[in-house]
Scaffold this motif. Structure first.
Motif, PDB file in Angstrom:
ATOM      1  N   ASP A  60       0.855  -1.175   0.000  1.00 39.59           N
ATOM      2  CA  ASP A  60       0.000   0.000   0.000  1.00 39.59           C
ATOM      3  C   ASP A  60       0.900   1.236   0.000  1.00 39.59           C
ATOM      4  OD1 ASP A  60      -2.120   1.677   0.212  1.00 39.59           O
ATOM      5  OD2 ASP A  60      -2.548   1.270   2.317  1.00 39.59           O
ATOM      6  N   CYS A  61       1.404   1.560  -1.191  1.00 40.81           N
ATOM      7  CA  CYS A  61       2.408   2.620  -1.308  1.00 40.81           C
ATOM      8  C   CYS A  61       1.771   4.005  -1.304  1.00 40.81           C
ATOM      9  CB  CYS A  61       3.247   2.410  -2.570  1.00 40.81           C
ATOM     10  SG  CYS A  61       4.580   3.612  -2.741  1.00 40.81           S
ATOM     11  N   ARG A  62       1.361   4.439  -0.139  1.00 41.59           N
ATOM     12  CA  ARG A  62       0.925   5.826   0.042  1.00 41.59           C
ATOM     13  C   ARG A  62       1.274   6.222   1.468  1.00 41.59           C
ATOM     14  NH1 ARG A  62      -5.281   5.214   1.219  1.00 41.59           N
ATOM     15  NH2 ARG A  62      -5.185   3.104   1.970  1.00 41.59           N
ATOM     16  N   THR A  63       1.317   7.525   1.721  1.00 36.94           N
ATOM     17  CA  THR A  63       1.709   8.007   3.048  1.00 36.94           C
ATOM     18  C   THR A  63       0.859   7.330   4.120  1.00 36.94           C
ATOM     19  OG1 THR A  63       2.400  10.120   2.134  1.00 36.94           O
ATOM     20  CG2 THR A  63       1.966  10.058   4.495  1.00 36.94           C
ATOM     21  N   GLY A  64       1.519   6.697   5.062  1.00 39.12           N
ATOM     22  CA  GLY A  64       0.803   5.995   6.117  1.00 39.12           C
ATOM     23  C   GLY A  64       0.491   4.548   5.775  1.00 39.12           C
ATOM     24  N   GLY A  65       0.842   4.121   4.557  1.00 38.40           N
ATOM     25  CA  GLY A  65       0.587   2.743   4.127  1.00 38.40           C
ATOM     26  C   GLY A  65       1.641   1.784   4.652  1.00 38.40           C
ATOM     27  N   ALA A  66       1.498   0.526   4.301  1.00 36.72           N
ATOM     28  CA  ALA A  66       2.448  -0.480   4.775  1.00 36.72           C
ATOM     29  C   ALA A  66       2.620  -1.560   3.719  1.00 36.72           C
ATOM     30  CB  ALA A  66       1.956  -1.088   6.079  1.00 36.72           C
ATOM     31  N   TYR A  67       3.628  -2.402   3.924  1.00 32.64           N
ATOM     32  CA  TYR A  67       3.836  -3.501   2.989  1.00 32.64           C
ATOM     33  C   TYR A  67       4.341  -4.723   3.731  1.00 32.64           C
ATOM     34  CZ  TYR A  67       8.870  -2.651   3.269  1.00 32.64           C
ATOM     35  OH  TYR A  67      10.150  -2.532   3.723  1.00 32.64           O
ATOM     36  N   ARG A  68       4.128  -5.875   3.136  1.00 30.97           N
ATOM     37  CA  ARG A  68       4.702  -7.118   3.638  1.00 30.97           C
ATOM     38  C   ARG A  68       4.816  -8.064   2.456  1.00 30.97           C
ATOM     39  NH1 ARG A  68       2.840 -12.013   7.025  1.00 30.97           N
ATOM     40  NH2 ARG A  68       4.749 -12.507   8.177  1.00 30.97           N
ATOM     41  N   ALA A  87       4.865   8.953   0.791  1.00 32.54           N
ATOM     42  CA  ALA A  87       4.858   8.580  -0.623  1.00 32.54           C
ATOM     43  C   ALA A  87       4.228   9.718  -1.406  1.00 32.54           C
ATOM     44  CB  ALA A  87       4.085   7.284  -0.833  1.00 32.54           C
ATOM     45  N   ARG A  88       5.071  10.468  -2.113  1.00 34.24           N
ATOM     46  CA  ARG A  88       4.570  11.575  -2.930  1.00 34.24           C
ATOM     47  C   ARG A  88       4.842  11.228  -4.377  1.00 34.24           C
ATOM     48  NH1 ARG A  88       7.052  15.061   1.075  1.00 34.24           N
ATOM     49  NH2 ARG A  88       8.665  15.675  -0.396  1.00 34.24           N
ATOM     50  N   GLU A  89       3.779  11.079  -5.147  1.00 34.91           N
ATOM     51  CA  GLU A  89       3.879  10.566  -6.503  1.00 34.91           C
ATOM     52  C   GLU A  89       4.922  11.300  -7.347  1.00 34.91           C
ATOM     53  OE1 GLU A  89       0.099   9.979  -8.278  1.00 34.91           O
ATOM     54  OE2 GLU A  89       1.006   9.313 -10.182  1.00 34.91           O
ATOM     55  N   GLY A  90       5.807  10.522  -7.931  1.00 28.14           N
ATOM     56  CA  GLY A  90       6.824  11.068  -8.820  1.00 28.14           C
ATOM     57  C   GLY A  90       7.866  11.911  -8.121  1.00 28.14           C
TER      58      GLY A  90
END
Lengths: 137, 122
Positions: A60-68, A87-90
């Protein structure tokens, strides 16, 4: 000496805090590089060692998101997780990175690095990684 | 071999010892000669050198009284070899990202052409 004071805050800047800077230029507009980093369907095509199979559980590539995600080689599984702090696009991605085999270790990754100028064409996707050896910060 | 690498990296984790290694890269030097560059006792300098010696990064020749300190370049090569492996791995990853980006660029290019045609003179 004998009084117990708890209102003393100390700040320690560790000069030997390890930082690794990887620098690589890409011949593509920043928006595309961001997309290749943000879309899990694209990420599995390039991230990680080639001889390992990658499966994304969450990305979940957005500010406050997470990944696994997990890398597999035969019966061996290597899980990784972290959060997308920014995550700020570009423009910019800041994320944490932890190998679940060493859960007390966390790396902070910034791309592009704060010191490198974003090229007009292409994205200097340099990645700074800082490791904090303990979980105290 | 892995232990030699750990000892070498641990020894190099100290800025004074890194500086000593950098100086020794120019040539062998005696302990007092090295100590002149640091604001610390001769004993402290010797202690740093012992750590480097235990890690195999330097050796002391038995040449008379002087016993100059010699840099063992092979151990440094071991360290750069280890780093190079990770650099190569990162480059492999980014080369694959290049391929993904090329594909995305190609997907975008015809789309732009279509848009231009659609918005062209009627």
């Amino acid at each position: 000496m004998s009084t117990s004071r708890t209102d003393t805050t100390t700040i320690t800047v560790e000069p030997d805090m390890p930082a690794v800077r990887l620098q690589r230029d890409f011949d593509a507009p920043p928006a595309l590089v961001f997309r290749a980093w943000a879309d899990p369907g694209l990420v599995v095509r390039w991230l990680g060692p080639r001889d390992l199979e990658m499966e994304v559980e969450r990305w979940d590539c957005r500010t406050g998101g997470a990944y696994r995600y997990v890398h597999r080689r035969g019966d061996d599984e290597f899980w990784f997780h972290g959060s997308f702090h920014e995550a700020r696009e570009g423009e910019r991605i800041v994320q944490t990175f932890t190998w679940e085999g060493a859960p007390d270790s966390v790396a902070l990754e910034t791309r592009p690095s704060p010191t490198s100028a974003t090229a007009a064409r292409g994205w200097r996707a340099s990645r700074s990684r800082r490791r904090t050896p303990t979980a105290t910060r | 071999m892995a232990d030699a690498l750990s000892a070498a990296f641990a020894a190099m984790a100290d800025p004074t010892r890194r500086d000593m290694v950098a100086r020794l890269a120019d040539g062998d030097a005696g302990v007092t000669e090295l100590a002149a560059h640091y604001e610390m006792s001769l004993q402290a300098v010797s202690k740093h050198l012992r750590v480097l010696e235990d890690a195999g990064l330097v050796s002391r020749t038995r040449e008379a009284q002087r016993r100059p300190v010699h840099l063992e370049v092979e151990v440094l090569d071991l360290m750069t070899g280890w780093i190079e492996r990770y650099r190569r791995r990162a480059e492999e990853r980014f080369a694959r990202l290049d391929a993904v980006l090329d594909e995305l660029k190609q997907q975008d290019a015809p789309a732009r052409t279509r848009t231009r045609r659609a918005g062209g003179p009627r």
